[in-house]
Design a protein around this motif. Structure first.
Motif, short mmCIF file in Angstrom:
data_model
loop_
_atom_site.label_atom_id
_atom_site.label_comp_id
_atom_site.label_asym_id
_atom_site.label_seq_id
_atom_site.Cartn_x
_atom_site.Cartn_y
_atom_site.Cartn_z
N LEU A 136 -39.71 33.04 18.74
CA LEU A 136 -39.47 33.26 17.32
C LEU A 136 -38.16 33.98 17.05
O LEU A 136 -37.46 33.67 16.09
CB LEU A 136 -40.64 34.02 16.71
N ASP A 137 -37.83 34.93 17.88
CA ASP A 137 -36.62 35.73 17.64
C ASP A 137 -35.33 34.95 17.84
O ASP A 137 -34.26 35.46 17.53
CB ASP A 137 -36.62 36.96 18.54
N HIS A 138 -35.41 33.73 18.33
CA HIS A 138 -34.23 32.89 18.50
C HIS A 138 -34.08 31.85 17.41
O HIS A 138 -33.22 30.97 17.51
CB HIS A 138 -34.27 32.21 19.87
N TYR A 139 -34.88 31.92 16.38
CA TYR A 139 -34.90 30.93 15.32
C TYR A 139 -34.79 31.57 13.95
O TYR A 139 -35.12 32.74 13.76
CB TYR A 139 -36.19 30.11 15.38
N ALA A 140 -34.31 30.75 13.02
CA ALA A 140 -34.45 31.06 11.61
C ALA A 140 -35.70 30.37 11.09
O ALA A 140 -36.00 29.24 11.49
CB ALA A 140 -33.23 30.59 10.83
N ILE A 141 -36.43 31.03 10.22
CA ILE A 141 -37.64 30.47 9.62
C ILE A 141 -37.46 30.46 8.11
O ILE A 141 -37.02 31.45 7.52
CB ILE A 141 -38.89 31.28 9.99
N GLY A 142 -37.81 29.35 7.51
CA GLY A 142 -37.72 29.24 6.06
C GLY A 142 -39.05 28.84 5.45
O GLY A 142 -39.86 28.15 6.08
N TRP A 143 -39.26 29.30 4.24
CA TRP A 143 -40.34 28.81 3.39
C TRP A 143 -39.73 27.95 2.30
O TRP A 143 -38.80 28.38 1.61
CB TRP A 143 -41.13 29.96 2.77
N PHE A 144 -40.28 26.77 2.14
CA PHE A 144 -39.84 25.83 1.13
C PHE A 144 -41.06 25.33 0.36
O PHE A 144 -42.18 25.44 0.84
CB PHE A 144 -39.10 24.65 1.77
N GLU A 195 -37.48 22.55 -2.42
CA GLU A 195 -36.56 23.64 -2.70
C GLU A 195 -36.87 24.85 -1.84
O GLU A 195 -38.00 25.06 -1.41
CB GLU A 195 -36.60 24.03 -4.18
N ALA A 196 -35.85 25.64 -1.62
CA ALA A 196 -36.01 26.84 -0.83
C ALA A 196 -36.77 27.90 -1.62
O ALA A 196 -36.63 28.01 -2.85
CB ALA A 196 -34.65 27.39 -0.42
N VAL A 197 -37.57 28.66 -0.91
CA VAL A 197 -38.23 29.84 -1.46
C VAL A 197 -37.64 31.10 -0.83
O VAL A 197 -37.20 32.02 -1.52
CB VAL A 197 -39.74 29.80 -1.23
N SER A 198 -37.62 31.13 0.50
CA SER A 198 -37.12 32.28 1.22
C SER A 198 -36.86 31.89 2.66
O SER A 198 -37.55 31.04 3.21
CB SER A 198 -38.13 33.43 1.17
N CYS A 199 -35.86 32.51 3.27
CA CYS A 199 -35.56 32.30 4.68
C CYS A 199 -35.32 33.64 5.35
O CYS A 199 -34.90 34.61 4.70
CB CYS A 199 -34.34 31.40 4.86
N ILE A 200 -35.56 33.67 6.64
CA ILE A 200 -35.36 34.88 7.41
C ILE A 200 -34.75 34.54 8.76
O ILE A 200 -35.13 33.55 9.38
CB ILE A 200 -36.68 35.67 7.58
N LYS A 247 -47.17 32.52 -10.87
CA LYS A 247 -47.04 31.82 -12.14
C LYS A 247 -47.41 30.36 -11.95
O LYS A 247 -47.31 29.82 -10.84
CB LYS A 247 -45.60 31.91 -12.64
N PRO A 248 -47.81 29.68 -13.02
CA PRO A 248 -48.11 28.25 -12.89
C PRO A 248 -46.97 27.44 -12.28
O PRO A 248 -47.23 26.48 -11.54
CB PRO A 248 -48.40 27.82 -14.33
N GLU A 249 -45.74 27.81 -12.57
CA GLU A 249 -44.61 27.08 -12.01
C GLU A 249 -44.43 27.28 -10.51
O GLU A 249 -43.59 26.62 -9.90
CB GLU A 249 -43.31 27.44 -12.75
N ASP A 250 -45.20 28.17 -9.91
CA ASP A 250 -45.20 28.32 -8.46
C ASP A 250 -46.07 27.28 -7.78
O ASP A 250 -46.09 27.22 -6.54
CB ASP A 250 -45.67 29.72 -8.06
N THR A 251 -46.80 26.50 -8.53
CA THR A 251 -47.68 25.49 -7.96
C THR A 251 -46.87 24.46 -7.18
O THR A 251 -45.95 23.85 -7.72
CB THR A 251 -48.48 24.80 -9.07
N ALA A 252 -47.22 24.28 -5.91
CA ALA A 252 -46.50 23.37 -5.04
C ALA A 252 -47.17 23.37 -3.68
O ALA A 252 -48.03 24.20 -3.39
CB ALA A 252 -45.03 23.80 -4.89
N VAL A 253 -46.75 22.44 -2.84
CA VAL A 253 -47.06 22.52 -1.43
C VAL A 253 -45.99 23.38 -0.78
O VAL A 253 -44.79 23.12 -0.95
CB VAL A 253 -47.11 21.13 -0.78
N TYR A 254 -46.41 24.37 -0.05
CA TYR A 254 -45.50 25.29 0.61
C TYR A 254 -45.42 24.97 2.09
O TYR A 254 -46.45 24.83 2.76
CB TYR A 254 -45.95 26.74 0.42
N TYR A 255 -44.21 24.84 2.58
CA TYR A 255 -43.95 24.50 3.97
C TYR A 255 -43.18 25.62 4.65
O TYR A 255 -42.29 26.22 4.04
CB TYR A 255 -43.10 23.23 4.08
N CYS A 256 -43.49 25.87 5.90
CA CYS A 256 -42.59 26.65 6.71
C CYS A 256 -41.82 25.73 7.64
O CYS A 256 -42.29 24.65 8.00
CB CYS A 256 -43.31 27.76 7.49
#
Length: 125
Positions: free
Chosen positions: A29-37, A46-51, A87-96
């Motif tokens: 894990l420490d050798h990768y970037a992880i994103g939530w979309f 669309e992007a939500v957050s990345c680390i 919020k209702p606009e957060d409704t989506a399928v969330y992927y890492c």
């Protein structure tokens, strides 16, 4: 074999919170970037957050700033997304998603190579 498995989604009312988990395997894990979309029906992913799991640097899309927090547990190979005040606009399928770490990797779907199956988040009264 790189694998990512999301969990924690569900149906919540506006104002409630969820904590999504992304369990990873097959890489360090420490050798990768992880994103939530996220992707809602009829809309682009669309992007939500990345680390960056090497130094902990983070990015947040404007949609979640002040409400969402990304974090990691390297010992357990897991990345989390805490979502508050939903919020209702957060409704989506969330992927890492994962990508090999590099200095200036952007938090956009095109930059990520490995994807989980997604977890549904529905925010509705």
């Amino acid at each position: 074999q790189v694998q990512l498995v999301e969990s924690g989604g569900g149906l919540v009312q506006p104002g409630e919170s969820l904590r999504l988990s992304c369990a990873t395997s097959g890489f360090t894990l420490d050798h990768y970037a992880i994103g939530w979309f996220r992707q809602a029906p009829g809309k682009e992913r669309e992007a939500v957050s990345c680390i960056s799991t090497s130094d902990g640097s983070t990015y947040y899309a404007d949609s979640g700033k002040g409400r969402f927090t990304i974090s990691r547990d390297s010992a357990e190979n897991t990345v989390y997304l805490q979502m508050n005040s939903l919020k209702p606009e957060d409704t989506a399928v969330y992927y890492c998603a994962a990508a090999e770490w590099q200095l200036f990797r952007l938090c956009v779907p095109q930059e990520y190579d490995y994807w989980g199956q997604g977890t549904q988040v529905t925010v509705s009264s």
